[in-house]
Design a protein around this motif. Structure first.
Motif, mmCIF file in Angstrom:
data_model
loop_
_atom_site.group_PDB
_atom_site.id
_atom_site.type_symbol
_atom_site.label_atom_id
_atom_site.label_comp_id
_atom_site.label_asym_id
_atom_site.label_seq_id
_atom_site.Cartn_x
_atom_site.Cartn_y
_atom_site.Cartn_z
ATOM 1 N N VAL A 11 31.127 164.709 2.996
ATOM 2 C CA VAL A 11 32.540 164.372 2.766
ATOM 3 C C VAL A 11 32.925 163.285 3.760
ATOM 4 O O VAL A 11 32.525 163.335 4.928
ATOM 5 N N HIS A 12 33.687 162.327 3.308
ATOM 6 C CA HIS A 12 34.141 161.232 4.168
ATOM 7 C C HIS A 12 35.671 161.216 4.159
ATOM 8 O O HIS A 12 36.272 161.008 3.113
ATOM 9 N N PHE A 13 36.268 161.435 5.321
ATOM 10 C CA PHE A 13 37.732 161.464 5.408
ATOM 11 C C PHE A 13 38.255 160.052 5.642
ATOM 12 O O PHE A 13 38.858 159.737 6.670
ATOM 13 N N LEU B 131 26.360 157.318 9.834
ATOM 14 C CA LEU B 131 27.481 158.099 9.293
ATOM 15 C C LEU B 131 28.725 157.792 10.121
ATOM 16 O O LEU B 131 28.678 157.867 11.366
ATOM 17 N N ASP B 132 29.836 157.469 9.477
ATOM 18 C CA ASP B 132 31.099 157.350 10.202
ATOM 19 C C ASP B 132 31.399 158.670 10.914
ATOM 20 O O ASP B 132 31.006 159.748 10.440
ATOM 21 N N ALA B 133 32.158 158.560 12.003
ATOM 22 C CA ALA B 133 32.527 159.772 12.742
ATOM 23 C C ALA B 133 33.490 160.664 11.950
ATOM 24 O O ALA B 133 33.705 161.817 12.310
ATOM 25 N N ASP B 134 34.061 160.131 10.879
ATOM 26 C CA ASP B 134 34.968 160.946 10.057
ATOM 27 C C ASP B 134 34.241 161.512 8.833
ATOM 28 O O ASP B 134 34.856 161.760 7.803
ATOM 29 N N CYS B 135 32.928 161.706 8.973
ATOM 30 C CA CYS B 135 32.151 162.348 7.899
ATOM 31 C C CYS B 135 31.828 163.789 8.292
ATOM 32 O O CYS B 135 31.774 164.125 9.476
ATOM 33 N N ASN C 115 44.503 158.906 7.843
ATOM 34 C CA ASN C 115 44.841 160.287 8.153
ATOM 35 C C ASN C 115 43.568 161.112 8.388
ATOM 36 O O ASN C 115 42.936 161.558 7.448
ATOM 37 N N LYS C 116 43.179 161.274 9.639
ATOM 38 C CA LYS C 116 41.917 161.953 9.946
ATOM 39 C C LYS C 116 42.148 163.447 10.179
ATOM 40 O O LYS C 116 43.212 163.849 10.651
ATOM 41 N N PRO C 117 41.130 164.272 9.932
ATOM 42 C CA PRO C 117 41.329 165.717 10.085
ATOM 43 C C PRO C 117 41.785 166.119 11.495
ATOM 44 O O PRO C 117 42.583 167.039 11.648
HETATM 45 MN MN LIG Z 1 35.346 156.470 7.869
#
Ligand SMILES: [Mn+2]
Ligand SMILES: O=c1ccn([C@@H]2O[C@H](COP(=O)(O)OP(=O)(O)O[C@H]3O[C@H](CO)[C@@H](O)[C@H](O)[C@H]3O)[C@@H](O)[C@H]2O)c(=O)[nH]1
Length: 360
Positions: free
Chosen positions: A215-217, A105-109, A221-223
């Protein structure tokens, strides 16, 4: 199932403290969803010791790996994402042969609900990329660790490179029959719901969005960059708010409020520690150290939303010992507490330069 009795694991990657924040929220979301599997984060030397300690509280294993970077500024510039060469580091996940099967999983998930059924799928299972649906998105994928696959991927990277400069292009080249060979390797979109899909196909989101599992951001633009953004009444805003809920309740407390997001909040409220942590020398040194590195690809300096500060500093870094009158004035203003903290000296501008340094 669990061949040779080895455990199975969720795996993510962080090469900077900022992405590590994403990893922390992701880990808490997986725990909250009651997963039965292990949580693993791969990190590189760019992650600070403080952050490492915090990661070891949330993950079962924190594994150090080397940075692998495509250095492919030309292809990355096509996506306007010069920072993504480093995503080739992701390939190290195939070396985790202490696990029988993994889900990357990407870290932005952000995991919304238990997804342990993903471990019943085979390599390589992934969801379509919304930009080019015959390619899979490499933010969520099921894989089987194997030194042999790892070697093949590294060899492919060295020989032909990645068509997007990051891991996704390379993985789609290696697993090139994903789109046609076996429909069970197509993960439903709810396992990798790109937050921006809420506005690219709103009716579908309204119809199926309640079933979103991950959810994948995706995108620049990351949360973690936007504490204030996120209107909880809009579809995308709801996910952004869910990320921030976990950050506030699980991550922020654990780090005692010393985190850079706290620094950013203080900064933007004008409560800057001019003579302490935020003093000119501290920030300046980290920025110029980075700009003086000759191997820094030109594209990384040119592309992006931070051009004003970056180009100003780039000029200066040619003669670091001799700041221009303009920079001396800036320094004097900073030390008087009169920095342009919402403009050219904004936290985001400076943080982005620091992150580039940390990524090296
Ligand atoms: Mn990602
Ligand atoms: O400086 C960085 C950049 C990335 N990552 C890791 O690599 C992942 C991918 O980067 P990200 O910024 O999430 O990329 P995306 O915006 O999701 O862009 C797409 O393109 C990337 C490059 O091909 C793929 O890695 C992604 O899966 C794909 O969704 C991150 O989540 C992190 O786990 C870092 O640790 N440090």
């Amino acid at each position: 199932m669990a061949s040779q009795g080895k455990p199975m694991a969720w795996v993510t990657l962080a090469t900077t403290d900022a992405y590590a924040l994403g990893a922390l929220v992701l880990a808490h979301s997986l725990r909250q969803a009651g997963t039965a599997h292990r949580l693993v984060v791969m990190i590189t030397p760019g992650v600070t010791d403080t952050m490492r300690t915090q990661l070891s509280g949330a993950f079962d294993d924190v594994i150090s790996v080397d940075v692998m970077d495509s250095g492919d500024a030309a292809h990355l510039a096509l996506m306007s994402r010069p920072e993504l060469g480093v995503t080739l580091t992701k390939l190290h996940c195939w070396t985790l042969t202490q696990f029988s099967k993994c889900v990357f999983l990407d870290a932005d998930c952000l995991v919304m609900t238990n997804c342990d059924e993903l471990f019943e799928r085979e390599e390589l299972s992934a969801a379509p990329d919304i930009g080019w649906p015959d390619c899979f998105n490499s933010g969520v994928f099921v894989f089987t660790p194997s030194q042999e696959t790892f070697r093949a991927l590294v060899q492919l990277a060295a020989e032909t490179g990645s068509f997007d400069g990051g891991d996704q292009g390379l993985l789609n080249t290696h697993f090139s029959d994903w789109a046609t060979r076996d429909i069970s390797r197509h993960l439903p979109f709810v396992y990798n719901m790109t937050a921006s899909a809420t506005y690219t196909y709103l009716p579908a989101f309204l119809r199926f969005g309640k079933d979103v599992k991950i959810v994948h951001f995706l995108g620049s633009n990351k949360p973690w960059m936007n504490p204030q953004a996120g209107d909880a009444s809009s579809p995308a805003g709801r996910f952004h708010a869910a990320w921030w809920d976990i950050y506030q309740s699980r991550v922020r407390r654990a780090d005692g409020g010393h985190h850079f997001l706290e620094q950013r909040r203080r900064w933007e409220e004008g409560r800057i520690d001019f003579t302490g942590a935020d003093r000119f020398d501290n920030v300046w040194r980290r920025i110029t150290e980075n700009l003086e590195r000759p191997e820094q690809p030109a594209a990384a300096q040119e592309v992006g939303a931070h051009s004003e500060l970056v180009s100003g500093l780039a000029k200066v870094s040619l003669s670091p010992a001799e700041p221009s009158p303009e920079d001396s004035a800036r320094r004097a203003a900073w030390e008087r507490g009169q920095m342009d903290y919402m403009g050219s000296d904004s936290f985001e501008n400076i943080m982005s330069k620091m992150n580039q340094t940390l990524k090296k």
